[in-house]
Design a protein around this motif. Structure first.
Motif, PDB file in Angstrom:
ATOM      1  N   PHE A 165      -6.342 -18.224   9.107  1.00 47.35           N
ATOM      2  CA  PHE A 165      -6.836 -17.581   7.706  1.00 47.35           C
ATOM      3  C   PHE A 165      -6.983 -15.948   7.579  1.00 47.35           C
ATOM      4  O   PHE A 165      -6.686 -15.534   6.680  1.00 47.35           O
ATOM      5  CB  PHE A 165      -7.592 -18.480   7.271  1.00 47.35           C
ATOM      6  N   ILE A 166      -7.901 -15.795   8.623  1.00 42.15           N
ATOM      7  CA  ILE A 166      -8.233 -14.592   8.753  1.00 42.15           C
ATOM      8  C   ILE A 166      -7.176 -13.300   8.925  1.00 42.15           C
ATOM      9  O   ILE A 166      -7.013 -12.342   8.388  1.00 42.15           O
ATOM     10  CB  ILE A 166      -9.228 -14.199   9.871  1.00 42.15           C
ATOM     11  N   LEU A 167      -6.304 -13.734   9.659  1.00 45.27           N
ATOM     12  CA  LEU A 167      -5.073 -12.875  10.052  1.00 45.27           C
ATOM     13  C   LEU A 167      -4.107 -12.790   8.732  1.00 45.27           C
ATOM     14  O   LEU A 167      -3.817 -11.651   8.427  1.00 45.27           O
ATOM     15  CB  LEU A 167      -4.100 -13.551  11.018  1.00 45.27           C
ATOM     16  N   ASP A 168      -4.184 -13.900   7.944  1.00 44.27           N
ATOM     17  CA  ASP A 168      -3.136 -13.838   6.683  1.00 44.27           C
ATOM     18  C   ASP A 168      -3.906 -12.969   5.762  1.00 44.27           C
ATOM     19  O   ASP A 168      -3.316 -12.209   4.877  1.00 44.27           O
ATOM     20  CB  ASP A 168      -3.444 -15.321   6.469  1.00 44.27           C
ATOM     21  N   PHE A 169      -5.126 -12.889   5.731  1.00 46.19           N
ATOM     22  CA  PHE A 169      -6.200 -12.425   4.810  1.00 46.19           C
ATOM     23  C   PHE A 169      -5.894 -10.782   4.869  1.00 46.19           C
ATOM     24  O   PHE A 169      -5.572 -10.150   4.053  1.00 46.19           O
ATOM     25  CB  PHE A 169      -7.575 -12.669   4.798  1.00 46.19           C
ATOM     26  N   PHE A 170      -5.896 -10.485   6.140  1.00 46.68           N
ATOM     27  CA  PHE A 170      -5.661  -8.840   6.536  1.00 46.68           C
ATOM     28  C   PHE A 170      -4.227  -8.366   6.300  1.00 46.68           C
ATOM     29  O   PHE A 170      -4.098  -7.112   5.849  1.00 46.68           O
ATOM     30  CB  PHE A 170      -6.141  -8.547   7.891  1.00 46.68           C
ATOM     31  N   ILE A 171      -3.321  -9.219   6.340  1.00 41.35           N
ATOM     32  CA  ILE A 171      -1.816  -9.018   6.145  1.00 41.35           C
ATOM     33  C   ILE A 171      -1.455  -8.810   4.748  1.00 41.35           C
ATOM     34  O   ILE A 171      -1.197  -7.711   4.292  1.00 41.35           O
ATOM     35  CB  ILE A 171      -0.996  -9.836   6.708  1.00 41.35           C
ATOM     36  N   PHE A 182      -4.135  -6.132  11.553  1.00 36.76           N
ATOM     37  CA  PHE A 182      -4.694  -5.120  11.006  1.00 36.76           C
ATOM     38  C   PHE A 182      -3.868  -3.856  10.924  1.00 36.76           C
ATOM     39  O   PHE A 182      -4.217  -3.042  10.261  1.00 36.76           O
ATOM     40  CB  PHE A 182      -5.793  -4.663  12.093  1.00 36.76           C
ATOM     41  N   ALA A 183      -2.503  -3.675  11.561  1.00 36.67           N
ATOM     42  CA  ALA A 183      -1.825  -2.675  11.513  1.00 36.67           C
ATOM     43  C   ALA A 183      -1.389  -2.537  10.147  1.00 36.67           C
ATOM     44  O   ALA A 183      -0.667  -1.346   9.500  1.00 36.67           O
ATOM     45  CB  ALA A 183      -0.636  -2.939  12.417  1.00 36.67           C
ATOM     46  N   THR A 184      -1.011  -3.628   9.250  1.00 37.20           N
ATOM     47  CA  THR A 184      -0.770  -3.255   7.914  1.00 37.20           C
ATOM     48  C   THR A 184      -1.773  -2.447   7.094  1.00 37.20           C
ATOM     49  O   THR A 184      -1.257  -2.044   5.911  1.00 37.20           O
ATOM     50  CB  THR A 184      -0.588  -4.863   7.343  1.00 37.20           C
ATOM     51  N   LEU A 185      -2.985  -2.509   7.573  1.00 38.38           N
ATOM     52  CA  LEU A 185      -4.084  -1.582   7.054  1.00 38.38           C
ATOM     53  C   LEU A 185      -3.485   0.035   7.009  1.00 38.38           C
ATOM     54  O   LEU A 185      -4.163   0.848   6.371  1.00 38.38           O
ATOM     55  CB  LEU A 185      -5.344  -1.974   7.323  1.00 38.38           C
ATOM     56  N   ILE A 186      -2.727   0.416   7.901  1.00 42.04           N
ATOM     57  CA  ILE A 186      -2.062   1.664   8.091  1.00 42.04           C
ATOM     58  C   ILE A 186      -1.146   1.896   6.995  1.00 42.04           C
ATOM     59  O   ILE A 186      -0.035   1.198   6.770  1.00 42.04           O
ATOM     60  CB  ILE A 186      -1.552   1.933   9.601  1.00 42.04           C
ATOM     61  N   PRO A 187      -1.234   2.939   6.142  1.00 41.99           N
ATOM     62  CA  PRO A 187      -0.023   2.924   5.052  1.00 41.99           C
ATOM     63  C   PRO A 187       1.197   2.769   5.321  1.00 41.99           C
ATOM     64  O   PRO A 187       1.807   1.966   4.548  1.00 41.99           O
ATOM     65  CB  PRO A 187      -0.730   4.520   4.452  1.00 41.99           C
ATOM     66  N   PRO A 188       1.887   3.339   6.143  1.00 41.81           N
ATOM     67  CA  PRO A 188       3.367   3.253   6.238  1.00 41.81           C
ATOM     68  C   PRO A 188       3.612   1.744   6.796  1.00 41.81           C
ATOM     69  O   PRO A 188       4.748   1.616   6.259  1.00 41.81           O
ATOM     70  CB  PRO A 188       3.584   4.254   7.501  1.00 41.81           C
ATOM     71  N   ILE A 189       2.900   1.061   7.656  1.00 37.30           N
ATOM     72  CA  ILE A 189       3.211   0.003   8.318  1.00 37.30           C
ATOM     73  C   ILE A 189       2.974  -1.005   7.162  1.00 37.30           C
ATOM     74  O   ILE A 189       3.642  -1.958   6.688  1.00 37.30           O
ATOM     75  CB  ILE A 189       2.458  -0.559   9.273  1.00 37.30           C
ATOM     76  N   GLY A 190       1.948  -0.882   6.264  1.00 41.00           N
ATOM     77  CA  GLY A 190       1.560  -1.906   5.369  1.00 41.00           C
ATOM     78  C   GLY A 190       2.748  -1.762   4.213  1.00 41.00           C
ATOM     79  O   GLY A 190       3.181  -2.689   3.647  1.00 41.00           O
ATOM     80  N   GLU A 191       3.145  -0.530   3.775  1.00 43.89           N
ATOM     81  CA  GLU A 191       4.326  -0.279   2.747  1.00 43.89           C
ATOM     82  C   GLU A 191       5.465  -1.156   3.278  1.00 43.89           C
ATOM     83  O   GLU A 191       6.143  -1.588   2.544  1.00 43.89           O
ATOM     84  CB  GLU A 191       4.530   1.113   2.652  1.00 43.89           C
ATOM     85  N   GLU A 245       7.495  -3.972   1.455  1.00 45.86           N
ATOM     86  CA  GLU A 245       8.951  -3.734   1.053  1.00 45.86           C
ATOM     87  C   GLU A 245       9.714  -5.094   1.702  1.00 45.86           C
ATOM     88  O   GLU A 245      10.465  -5.788   1.041  1.00 45.86           O
ATOM     89  CB  GLU A 245       9.565  -2.596   1.512  1.00 45.86           C
ATOM     90  N   PHE A 246       9.551  -5.317   2.961  1.00 47.29           N
ATOM     91  CA  PHE A 246      10.252  -6.509   3.612  1.00 47.29           C
ATOM     92  C   PHE A 246       9.936  -7.702   2.826  1.00 47.29           C
ATOM     93  O   PHE A 246      10.860  -8.694   2.526  1.00 47.29           O
ATOM     94  CB  PHE A 246       9.636  -6.648   4.999  1.00 47.29           C
ATOM     95  N   ILE A 247       8.656  -8.019   2.565  1.00 52.23           N
ATOM     96  CA  ILE A 247       8.417  -9.317   1.665  1.00 52.23           C
ATOM     97  C   ILE A 247       8.764  -9.496   0.336  1.00 52.23           C
ATOM     98  O   ILE A 247       9.302 -10.191   0.010  1.00 52.23           O
ATOM     99  CB  ILE A 247       6.783  -9.724   2.094  1.00 52.23           C
TER     100      ILE A 247
END
Length: 148
Positions: free
Chosen positions: A16-22, A84-93, A97-99
């Motif tokens: 749940f915590i991992l999912d929250f941050f993604i 947590f890497a999804t909090l980095i702008p290019p990775i989160g974007e 986009e993928f999802i």
């Protein structure tokens, strides 16, 4: 039996915590930059996959309960770094986009047809970038006749 329940509960908690941050990374780095009108809790609830959640619940619960502390820290730590890497702008974007992004879609309404990228397909609205209009438009799902 108690250890199995402990494994499932700890797996659910950490997943749940991992999912929250993604989803938070997607919200910050994909939803906000595209000015999509969706609240975090709706985004979180609408994009859950029970099979993926159960898979990671079992894996994480097993790692935490049945393996050595070092193995558990390495495995769960790696998953947390990836989340947590999804909090980095290019990775989160890119993850957003993928999802969420659907490219080169044509939507038809009673009067018009729109061709472009669907940024977000929500509960009642579709946020889309139209190639011909060269801007982001919001379509009511009730008015969309079909997708081609």
């Amino acid at each position: 039996m108690i250890k199995l329940i402990q494994a499932l509960l700890s797996g659910v908690f950490f997943t749940f915590i991992l999912d929250f941050f993604i989803i938070l990374g997607i919200q910050i780095n994909y939803i906000r930059p595209h000015n999509i009108n969706v609240f975090y809790n709706i985004l979180f609830a609408d994009h859950q996959n029970i099979f993926i959640f159960l898979f990671f619940t079992i894996i994480i619960g097993y790692l935490i309960t049945y393996t050595t502390t070092k193995s558990a820290l390495i495995g769960v730590g790696t998953l947390f770094i990836l989340a947590f890497a999804t909090l980095i702008p290019p990775i989160g974007e890119k993850v957003g986009e993928f999802i969420l992004l659907k490219k080169d879609i044509t939507l038809k309404t009673a009067k018009f047809s729109y061709h472009g990228n669907i940024y977000y397909d929500g509960r009642s609205e579709i946020t889309m970038y139209d190639y011909k209009l060269k801007k982001v438009i919001i379509l009511n799902k009730n008015q969309v006749i079909g997708e081609y």
